[in-house]
Write an enzyme that holds these catalytic residues in place. Structure first.
Site, PDB file in Angstrom:
ATOM      1  N   LYS A 116       0.843  -1.198   0.000  1.00  0.00           N
ATOM      2  CA  LYS A 116       0.000   0.000   0.000  1.00  0.00           C
ATOM      3  C   LYS A 116       0.880   1.251   0.000  1.00  0.00           C
ATOM      4  O   LYS A 116       0.606   2.225  -0.704  1.00  0.00           O
ATOM      5  CB  LYS A 116      -0.952  -0.017   1.207  1.00  0.00           C
ATOM      6  CG  LYS A 116      -2.070  -1.026   1.014  1.00  0.00           C
ATOM      7  CD  LYS A 116      -2.869  -1.338   2.262  1.00  0.00           C
ATOM      8  CE  LYS A 116      -3.806  -2.517   1.959  1.00  0.00           C
ATOM      9  NZ  LYS A 116      -4.521  -3.044   3.103  1.00  0.00           N
ATOM     10  N   GLN A 120      -5.168  -1.929   9.189  1.00  0.00           N
ATOM     11  CA  GLN A 120      -4.940  -3.242   8.572  1.00  0.00           C
ATOM     12  C   GLN A 120      -5.559  -4.353   9.429  1.00  0.00           C
ATOM     13  O   GLN A 120      -5.279  -4.438  10.623  1.00  0.00           O
ATOM     14  CB  GLN A 120      -3.424  -3.453   8.397  1.00  0.00           C
ATOM     15  CG  GLN A 120      -3.051  -4.714   7.665  1.00  0.00           C
ATOM     16  CD  GLN A 120      -3.548  -4.728   6.214  1.00  0.00           C
ATOM     17  OE1 GLN A 120      -3.412  -3.747   5.488  1.00  0.00           O
ATOM     18  NE2 GLN A 120      -4.136  -5.834   5.793  1.00  0.00           N
ATOM     19  N   ASP A 138     -11.576   2.054   3.209  1.00  0.00           N
ATOM     20  CA  ASP A 138     -11.866   0.629   3.004  1.00  0.00           C
ATOM     21  C   ASP A 138     -13.364   0.402   2.792  1.00  0.00           C
ATOM     22  O   ASP A 138     -13.773  -0.684   2.389  1.00  0.00           O
ATOM     23  CB  ASP A 138     -11.442  -0.185   4.242  1.00  0.00           C
ATOM     24  CG  ASP A 138     -10.077  -0.836   4.064  1.00  0.00           C
ATOM     25  OD1 ASP A 138      -9.687  -1.072   2.906  1.00  0.00           O
ATOM     26  OD2 ASP A 138      -9.417  -1.113   5.080  1.00  0.00           O
TER      27      ASP A 138
END
Ligand code: NDP
Length: 280
Positions: free
Chosen positions: A49, A93, A116
């Site tokens: 990322k 995460q 997300d």
């Protein structure tokens, strides 16, 4: 023999677009990536990322917290990031160590920075079709389908898997594109028969080689979301690639299919977050 859908190429094109957009408009964008503990797979994802951010011209801010971080500590960090104007997107995460409740953490992220698209308010907006962010993996699958030139509208679409992060939103996105959608799960009867009706088949099960050729319609578009590690250390998808690729019209490989798309869509969402926050 199926045409291979090249996720690396499609994701590279998406990242190029994002990079151009950021450069052209001189957008100043920041993404905070929070990692708790030292799960090796999570570390790889976070590094990828960061690399994608660097490529696109997005500033990435990494917060690597120890395994024994308390919920209060993590919530405090999220509060700080929610209020930090440099940070347009926040990504925590997953999975998190067991003392941290994923739902509590995700719900604490400002929905406007939830790149997300896991926050309940963003999930609800996907349901009604009024969304700013799309969850990265299903959105990536839609890009891959689009890249084949096959129209979703009016097609029989079957999604195997009903998780909140893949199966359910995937089904919604196909429905928004006017697909006729069936969602299968572990209690589905006659799974092979249901799947073999699909013009577009999405496998998000998490079981190696689960989808066999008898479950696939001749010429179907087959999107394999699964990432499974075999005993020999190799990665493989949910679809038995060798036999299904003989029958499908289009198929994604694993690795090199859906995987690279997830990060590319994250970059897109981060630009969208900037736009929403600054009204541009
Ligand atoms: P989950 O474990 O949350 O969901 C799996 C789904 O598969 C469940 O809905 C389950 O049904 C269903 N299922 C399990 N066994 C069967 C069966 N025998 N027949 C029919 N359905 C079954 O997984 P995720 O959705 O989180 O992930 C799915 C896969 O995608 C995993 O391999 C994961 O690693 C991968 N993944 C890949 C990403 C990428 O970037 N490429 C991103 C996210 C995930 P039930 O609900 O009834 O239990």
């Amino acid at each position: 023999m199926a045409k291979i859908i090249d996720g690396k190429a499609v994701s590279a094109a998406v990242k190029e677009q994002v990079k151009d957009e950021i450069a052209r408009e001189r957008l100043d964008i920041g993404l905070a990536v929070v990692i708790v503990g030292d799960d090796p797979a999570s570390r790889v994802y976070v590094n990828n990322k960061k690399k994608a951010c660097e490529f696109c011209g997005i500033k990435s801010y990494e917060y690597a917290l120890p395994e024994d971080t308390t919920e209060a500590e993590l919530l405090e960090l999220i509060d700080t990031l929610n209020g930090d104007a440099k940070v347009n997107g926040i990504l925590v995460q997953l999975p998190l160590p067991k003392q941290l409740d994923e739902k509590t953490i995700i719900e604490h992220i400002s929905p406007m920075k939830d790149v997300d698209a896991f926050h309940e308010s963003n999930v609800g907006r996907i349901m009604i079709g009024n969304y700013a962010f799309l969850p990265c993996t299903p959105a990536g699958c839609m890009e891959l389908i689009r890249s084949t030139g096959v129209e979703v509208s009016g097609k029989e679409c079957v999604v195997i898997g009903r998780s909140n992060i893949v199966g359910k939103p995937m089904a919604m996105l196909l429905l928004h594109e006017n697909g006729t959608v069936t969602v299968c799960h572990s209690k589905t009867k006659n799974l092979a028969e249901v799947c073999s009706r699909a013009d577009i088949l999405i496998a998000a099960v998490g079981r190696a080689n689960f989808v066999t050729a008898d479950m696939v319609k001749e010429g179907a578009v087959v999107i394999d979301v699964g990432i499974n590690r075999l005993e020999n250390g190799k990665l493989c998808g949910d679809v038995k690639f060798d036999e299904v690729s003989e029958k499908a019209g289009y198929i994604t490989p694993v690795p090199g299919g859906v995987g690279p798309m997830t990060i590319a869509m994250l970059m897109k969402n981060t630009v969208m977050a900037k736009r929403i926050q600054s009204g541009i």
